[in-house]
Design a protein around this motif. Structure first.
Motif, short mmCIF file in Angstrom:
data_model
loop_
_atom_site.label_atom_id
_atom_site.label_comp_id
_atom_site.label_asym_id
_atom_site.label_seq_id
_atom_site.Cartn_x
_atom_site.Cartn_y
_atom_site.Cartn_z
N ALA A 441 0.84 -1.19 0.00
CA ALA A 441 0.00 0.00 0.00
C ALA A 441 0.88 1.24 0.00
N PRO A 442 0.55 2.24 -0.80
CA PRO A 442 1.35 3.47 -0.80
C PRO A 442 1.34 4.10 0.59
N ARG A 443 2.45 4.76 0.93
CA ARG A 443 2.55 5.44 2.22
C ARG A 443 2.66 6.95 2.01
N CYS A 444 2.07 7.68 2.92
CA CYS A 444 2.24 9.13 2.95
C CYS A 444 3.49 9.45 3.76
N LEU A 445 4.43 10.16 3.15
CA LEU A 445 5.72 10.44 3.79
C LEU A 445 5.77 11.82 4.44
N TYR A 446 5.00 12.75 3.89
CA TYR A 446 5.13 14.15 4.34
C TYR A 446 3.82 14.87 4.07
N GLN A 447 3.42 15.76 4.97
CA GLN A 447 2.18 16.51 4.80
C GLN A 447 2.39 17.98 5.10
N LEU A 448 1.73 18.80 4.30
CA LEU A 448 1.59 20.24 4.56
C LEU A 448 0.11 20.55 4.62
N TYR A 449 -0.35 21.08 5.73
CA TYR A 449 -1.75 21.48 5.86
C TYR A 449 -1.81 22.99 6.04
N TYR A 450 -2.80 23.62 5.40
CA TYR A 450 -3.02 25.05 5.63
C TYR A 450 -4.44 25.41 5.22
N GLU A 451 -4.87 26.57 5.66
CA GLU A 451 -6.19 27.09 5.30
C GLU A 451 -6.01 28.38 4.52
N GLN A 452 -6.86 28.58 3.52
CA GLN A 452 -6.72 29.73 2.63
C GLN A 452 -8.08 30.37 2.40
N THR A 453 -8.16 31.66 2.66
CA THR A 453 -9.39 32.41 2.45
C THR A 453 -9.21 33.37 1.30
N ALA A 454 -10.19 33.43 0.40
CA ALA A 454 -10.07 34.29 -0.77
C ALA A 454 -11.42 34.87 -1.14
N CYS A 455 -11.39 36.01 -1.81
CA CYS A 455 -12.61 36.64 -2.30
C CYS A 455 -13.22 35.79 -3.42
N THR A 456 -14.53 35.87 -3.55
CA THR A 456 -15.19 35.13 -4.63
C THR A 456 -15.15 35.88 -5.95
N LYS A 457 -14.94 37.21 -5.90
CA LYS A 457 -14.88 38.01 -7.12
C LYS A 457 -13.54 38.76 -7.17
N PRO A 458 -12.74 38.53 -8.22
CA PRO A 458 -11.41 39.16 -8.31
C PRO A 458 -11.49 40.59 -8.82
N GLU A 459 -12.03 41.50 -8.00
CA GLU A 459 -12.19 42.89 -8.42
C GLU A 459 -11.00 43.73 -7.94
N VAL A 460 -10.76 44.82 -8.64
CA VAL A 460 -9.66 45.73 -8.28
C VAL A 460 -10.19 46.81 -7.36
N ALA A 461 -9.51 47.03 -6.25
CA ALA A 461 -9.89 48.11 -5.33
C ALA A 461 -8.96 49.31 -5.57
N GLU A 462 -9.41 50.48 -5.20
CA GLU A 462 -8.60 51.69 -5.34
C GLU A 462 -8.69 52.49 -4.05
N ASP A 463 -7.54 52.90 -3.53
CA ASP A 463 -7.53 53.73 -2.34
C ASP A 463 -6.60 54.91 -2.59
N GLU A 464 -6.33 55.69 -1.54
CA GLU A 464 -5.52 56.89 -1.71
C GLU A 464 -4.08 56.59 -2.12
N HIS A 465 -3.66 55.35 -1.94
CA HIS A 465 -2.29 54.98 -2.27
C HIS A 465 -2.14 54.33 -3.64
N GLY A 466 -3.24 53.92 -4.26
CA GLY A 466 -3.14 53.30 -5.57
C GLY A 466 -4.15 52.20 -5.78
N LEU A 467 -3.76 51.22 -6.57
CA LEU A 467 -4.65 50.14 -6.96
C LEU A 467 -4.26 48.85 -6.24
N VAL A 468 -5.27 48.06 -5.87
CA VAL A 468 -5.02 46.83 -5.13
C VAL A 468 -5.78 45.68 -5.78
N PHE A 469 -5.06 44.63 -6.16
CA PHE A 469 -5.71 43.42 -6.66
C PHE A 469 -6.36 42.68 -5.50
N ALA A 470 -7.52 42.09 -5.76
CA ALA A 470 -8.16 41.22 -4.77
C ALA A 470 -7.44 39.88 -4.73
#
Length: 521
Positions: A441-470
């Motif tokens: 049976a194959p064995r698992c040798l190494y694992q990386l677990y993490y959680e990732q949160t992201a926006c559902t819509k990739p819109e561009v934001a703009e503030d006083e400093h410039g443009l920000v990708f979502a």
């Protein structure tokens, strides 16, 4: 030689994530003065690939130590999973674990832009092969290949004659679902779950519904009929576009990270200046004598983390938090639990050629429907509420040594999702054990677990400093919508120059020294 502070930069880009790097590619022939910085010591940001297990460990430790709850990544852990520790693993630098194992459909606009910008010459794409469904059983679990083409349906022995006719009828509808004659067949179900349409309108059985939903790669399994038909249409119309037997591709050597590096390389060749390991501390507007220049034309002064102060006409940065402009709510995001596992077997039966003339696939997908997994957590048995998708990479991807494989597990986050993903590894490796007893049976040798949160819509934001990708969406296939955001920012950086007849977005000729013999086929 001018110092960084002596130059008035047309644009300063912070972060080398995929969106910022594609912007750099788009600007690479513009003759703009571009300074591209990244607080990380590696390319890719949220699409990064780590080229040693030590880099993986360091990244996970950094994520775990962060206290800001608005960060994109959280709860990261990396560990050996066998009693022998590193036994079975190759040289720690023989691995390239990626944060973005996204599939790219053959008819994706991204591929078209990589071709028209000539960036494709520096990339190697591999075929994504079969999709499978995991079948849990009290005794022996197994996986079944999903038939997704006309030839597949006719040749499979997993379906009855009636089921084959039903599936063929459905696939025919998918291909014509936008035709005026086909709209009445599904429009009343457009906003309802695809599963309802398949059950109530088409009378498909449970197995067929499972196959269809799996092909959509819907994160929560509750995709609408309209979106579901479109997702499967994309899959079917991608099949054979770049060659027989596959509908999607994957960039070798680290997925989205590889595309990001190619974009940055093109910008550097075009004169862009790059500084990894350098971020920014603050952004202010330069002082101006009243009446000399409009406030909107004032330069931005950016203090870098090495204390250098630079001036720029525009500042574009990638997301550092889930909501880069400080607005938004949880309903606008999806939080995923992800587990990356190194396995000590090649799993060759997942990468078989299914059509004459097709290339050997390097990627396969296994879907586990809701309810497939059960795990004990604090002495309470929990059942998987959402689908679990396992993207399997062979050593041909360059991400692990020969004779091993990488499994990328993904599911919508719940309190039990980490335990469920760990149980998935155990159950799946049992199901993938050779039936003839030819191997252990194959064995698992190494694992990386993490959680990732992201926006559902990739819109561009703009503030006083410039443009920000979502933050880029957590989808398992590349979302072409982020390309709209990149082009939108490109237009702002270019200004009136976009009106010039000789300026075309992402359309370049070959640089001197590149021969026509290398043209894309």
């Amino acid at each position: 030689m001018e110092s960084l502070s002596d130059i008035i930069w047309d644009v300063i880009i912070c972060g080398t994530g995929l969106q910022q790097s594609l912007l750099a590619l788009a600007l690479s022939r513009s003759d703009k003065k571009i300074l591209h910085i990244d607080p990380n010591g590696y390319y890719g940001s949220t699409e990064a690939a780590f080229f040693s297990l030590q880099e993986v460990k360091d990244w996970a430790a950094g994520v775990a130590a962060a206290t800001d709850s608005s960060k994109i990544f959280s709860a990261a852990t990396a560990a050996f999973t066998t009693k022998e520790g590193e036994a079975g693993l190759s040289n720690p630098r023989g691995y390239a674990l990626t944060l973005s194992p996204q599939l790219i459909h053959a008819n994706s606009t991204l591929l078209s832009q990589l071709v028209s910008s000539r960036a494709f010459r520096q990339l190697e794409f591999l075929a994504v092969g079969s999709f499978f469904v995991f079948n849990p059983a009290a005794s022996t679990s197994s996986i079944t290949r999903i038939p997704s083409t006309r030839e597949d349906v006719f040749s499979t022995t997993a379906l009855s004659a009636r089921a084959k006719r039903q599936l063929m009828k459905f696939l025919k509808l998918v291909l014509s679902h936008q035709d005026e004659s086909s709209l009445p067949q599904w429009q009343e179900y457009g906003a309802k779950p695809l599963a309802d349409f398949l059950t109530q309108k088409l009378s498909l059985d449970r197995d067929l519904i499972t196959y269809v939903i799996a092909l959509t790669l819907s994160l929560d399994g509750r995709i609408s009929t309209k979106d579901g038909l479109q997702a499967i249409h994309r899959h079917l119309t991608s099949m054979g576009k770049l060659g027989p037997g596959f509908a999607a591709v994957y960039p070798k050597w680290g997925g989205g990270s590889e595309i990001a590096q190619v974009g940055c390389r093109a910008s550097a060749v075009g004169g862009g200046t790059y500084m990894l390991g350098t971020g920014y501390k603050k952004v202010t507007k330069s002082e101006v004598v009243e009446g000399e220049v409009a406030d909107s034309d004032r330069l931005l002064e950016i203090e870098l983390t090495d204390d250098t102060v630079v001036k720029t006409k525009m500042f574009v940065r990638g997301p550092e938090t889930v909501f880069p402009n400080g607005t938004g709510s949880d309903k606008d995001t999806v939080k995923m639990s992800r587990l990356v596992a190194v396995v000590d077997a090649p799993l060759t039966h997942l990468f078989e050629i299914t059509m004459e003339g097709a290339p050997t696939p390097a990627v396969a997908v296994i879907a586990l429907p809701p309810g497939s997994m059960k795990a004990d957590n604090s002495k309470v048995e929990s059942e998987s509420t959402y689908p679990i998708y396992v993207i399997v990479h062979s050593s041909d991807t360059g991400e692990c040594p020969t004779g091993q494989s990488i499994l990328y597990l993904n599911t919508v986050h719940t309190l039990e999702s980490k335990s469920l993903l760990e149980e998935t590894i155990t159950s799946l490796l049992v199901a993938l054990t050779p039936e003839d007893g030819a191997g252990a049976a194959p064995r698992c040798l190494y694992q990386l677990y993490y959680e990732q949160t992201a926006c559902t819509k990739p819109e561009v934001a703009e503030d006083e400093h410039g443009l920000v990708f979502a933050s880029t969406p957590n989808s398992l296939t590349f979302d072409d919508e982020i390309l709209d955001s990149v082009q939108q920012v490109w237009q702002k950086v270019m200004g009136e120059a976009v009106e010039a007849k000789d300026v075309q977005y992402m359309v370049f000729t070959d640089r001197e020294g590149v021969g026509e013999d290398d043209d894309y086929e």
